[in-house]
Design a protein around this motif. Structure first.
Motif, PDB file in Angstrom:
ATOM      1  N   LEU A   1      -6.266  12.149   4.517  1.00 42.68           N
ATOM      2  CA  LEU A   1      -6.516  11.370   3.296  1.00 42.68           C
ATOM      3  C   LEU A   1      -7.733  11.898   2.545  1.00 42.68           C
ATOM      4  O   LEU A   1      -7.770  11.902   1.312  1.00 42.68           O
TER       5      LEU A   1
ATOM      6  N   LEU B   1     -10.268   0.579   2.325  1.00 50.21           N
ATOM      7  CA  LEU B   1      -9.015   1.228   1.902  1.00 50.21           C
ATOM      8  C   LEU B   1      -7.964   0.182   1.535  1.00 50.21           C
ATOM      9  O   LEU B   1      -7.228   0.343   0.571  1.00 50.21           O
TER      10      LEU B   1
ATOM     11  N   CYS C   1      -7.446  10.185   8.881  1.00 50.69           N
ATOM     12  CA  CYS C   1      -8.543  10.084   7.901  1.00 50.69           C
ATOM     13  C   CYS C   1      -8.793  11.433   7.245  1.00 50.69           C
ATOM     14  O   CYS C   1      -9.053  11.513   6.042  1.00 50.69           O
TER      15      CYS C   1
ATOM     16  N   LYS D   1     -12.895   6.012   0.363  1.00 49.63           N
ATOM     17  CA  LYS D   1     -12.852   7.469   0.604  1.00 49.63           C
ATOM     18  C   LYS D   1     -14.206   7.985   1.122  1.00 49.63           C
ATOM     19  O   LYS D   1     -14.264   8.901   1.926  1.00 49.63           O
TER      20      LYS D   1
ATOM     21  N   HIS E   1       0.857  -1.178   0.000  1.00 49.50           N
ATOM     22  CA  HIS E   1       0.000   0.000   0.000  1.00 49.50           C
ATOM     23  C   HIS E   1       0.897   1.234   0.000  1.00 49.50           C
ATOM     24  O   HIS E   1       1.916   1.253   0.679  1.00 49.50           O
TER      25      HIS E   1
ATOM     26  N   GLN F   1       0.800   7.158   1.031  1.00 47.78           N
ATOM     27  CA  GLN F   1      -0.309   8.030   1.433  1.00 47.78           C
ATOM     28  C   GLN F   1      -1.333   7.229   2.260  1.00 47.78           C
ATOM     29  O   GLN F   1      -1.907   7.724   3.226  1.00 47.78           O
ATOM     30  N   ILE F   2      -1.544   5.982   1.844  1.00 48.17           N
ATOM     31  CA  ILE F   2      -2.602   5.179   2.450  1.00 48.17           C
ATOM     32  C   ILE F   2      -2.109   4.395   3.679  1.00 48.17           C
ATOM     33  O   ILE F   2      -2.861   4.163   4.628  1.00 48.17           O
ATOM     34  N   ARG F   3      -0.847   4.022   3.687  1.00 55.11           N
ATOM     35  CA  ARG F   3      -0.340   3.152   4.764  1.00 55.11           C
ATOM     36  C   ARG F   3      -0.479   3.756   6.171  1.00 55.11           C
ATOM     37  O   ARG F   3      -0.908   3.064   7.091  1.00 55.11           O
TER      38      ARG F   3
ATOM     39  N   GLY G   1      -8.409  -1.024  -1.894  1.00 58.42           N
ATOM     40  CA  GLY G   1      -8.365  -0.008  -2.941  1.00 58.42           C
ATOM     41  C   GLY G   1      -9.731   0.342  -3.502  1.00 58.42           C
ATOM     42  O   GLY G   1      -9.836   0.840  -4.623  1.00 58.42           O
TER      43      GLY G   1
END
Lengths: 109, 109, 109, 109
Positions: free
Chosen positions: D107, D57, D104, D65, D2, D5-7, D60
């Motif tokens: 993101l 998330l 959160c 979001k 991942h 940005q997401i990790r 994917g």
């Protein structure tokens, strides 16, 4: 146990979870598999979002109603995708997702 | 969609999830709250184990059958605890957990 | 918060959930999709079984330990399937599932 | 696996799930139990909403979001409730929920 306003929504969510899990599993064994990918993805998300909505409504959480908005959106996206495919499991899933969105919409109103 | 052997188990699991979530939430608002703690804990676990069993059976996973053993155990533990309390939600939850354990046992056989 | 015996298992379960969700999503966009079906199915089940094990261990439930047996089995089945495929996400998922099975086995001992 | 940005959001969600499950279980064994009820209820919902956000998330999903909005709200409600109590598990949970809401929010931006 659960009142007459909430019970039909819980039933519609349960039906939708069952239809989505079944449709995803069945899609994975269809011949034209590449075409089914968006359907599998929609099913997977829809089952999980309905499962949380079902959980929160069943426990009487105030956050249950907040999830309805997102649940309606995910159910409608899944119905739109499934309705493109002729397989029985897709057509059945599309109809079940539409009924679930409708039930959630009544409760949200 | 789901065959006549699996559908009653899915229904029993759904009923059990609803009863456990409702019982846990209701217990939290009972007067003699300390007495209800083991019931709340049993409900919380039972709802979650039933939810996974429901998911795996709905998708036709081979691991669904493996979960039945644990699901029966958790349902019976929850029924045993709930049946100690006179509240309607506890008595109803105990009966629903017992029916769910029975349904899982038939399928496991 | 969680003690030094349980924390590494929670981390291994979390890693395994992330790897399985990512692998399933990535497999759905691989070219030779029919070959990936058993991998997608294994990933889906493994993520869900690890998620419940993570939940029960995190809350200190006595049923957490009971789930370990099944969790080990599902992780090993997923590792065996993923290891057949050369894609990075499959190889990474296989390794992560094996580490998770190992962590669960230590705790179960 | 991942991206960067997401990790950190996945990590913050995992921490929040662990803190909420632990706090709910611990609250059930505190002396002044009636005072802890809103905290237990907030923990229960927060863990479940974070779990779904983590799932979506991790895979994917575009719906991940969409869940962030609701997840931020539930984390903040849980932090507000937990911060009223002096127990270590409550203070720790409040801080973890706040960090999760913050992750959160980054993101979602």
């Amino acid at each position: 146990m659960h009142n007459s306003q909430i019970r039909p929504v819980l039933d519609a969510l349960n039906d939708c979870i069952l239809a989505c899990e079944h449709c995803a599993s069945s899609c994975l064994h269809e011949e034209h598999l590449h075409m089914m990918v968006p359907c599998i993805e929609a099913d997977r998300d829809c089952a999980d979002v309905c499962r949380l909505t079902h959980t929160l409504l069943a426990r009487g959480s105030k956050h249950g109603k907040h999830l309805l908005r997102e649940c309606i959106e995910v159910c409608e996206a899944c119905a739109a995708e499934c309705s493109k495919h002729d397989h029985d499991h897709c057509q059945e899933c599309a109809a079940t997702c539409r009924r679930c969105a409708e039930a959630c919409r009544s409760l949200a109103a």
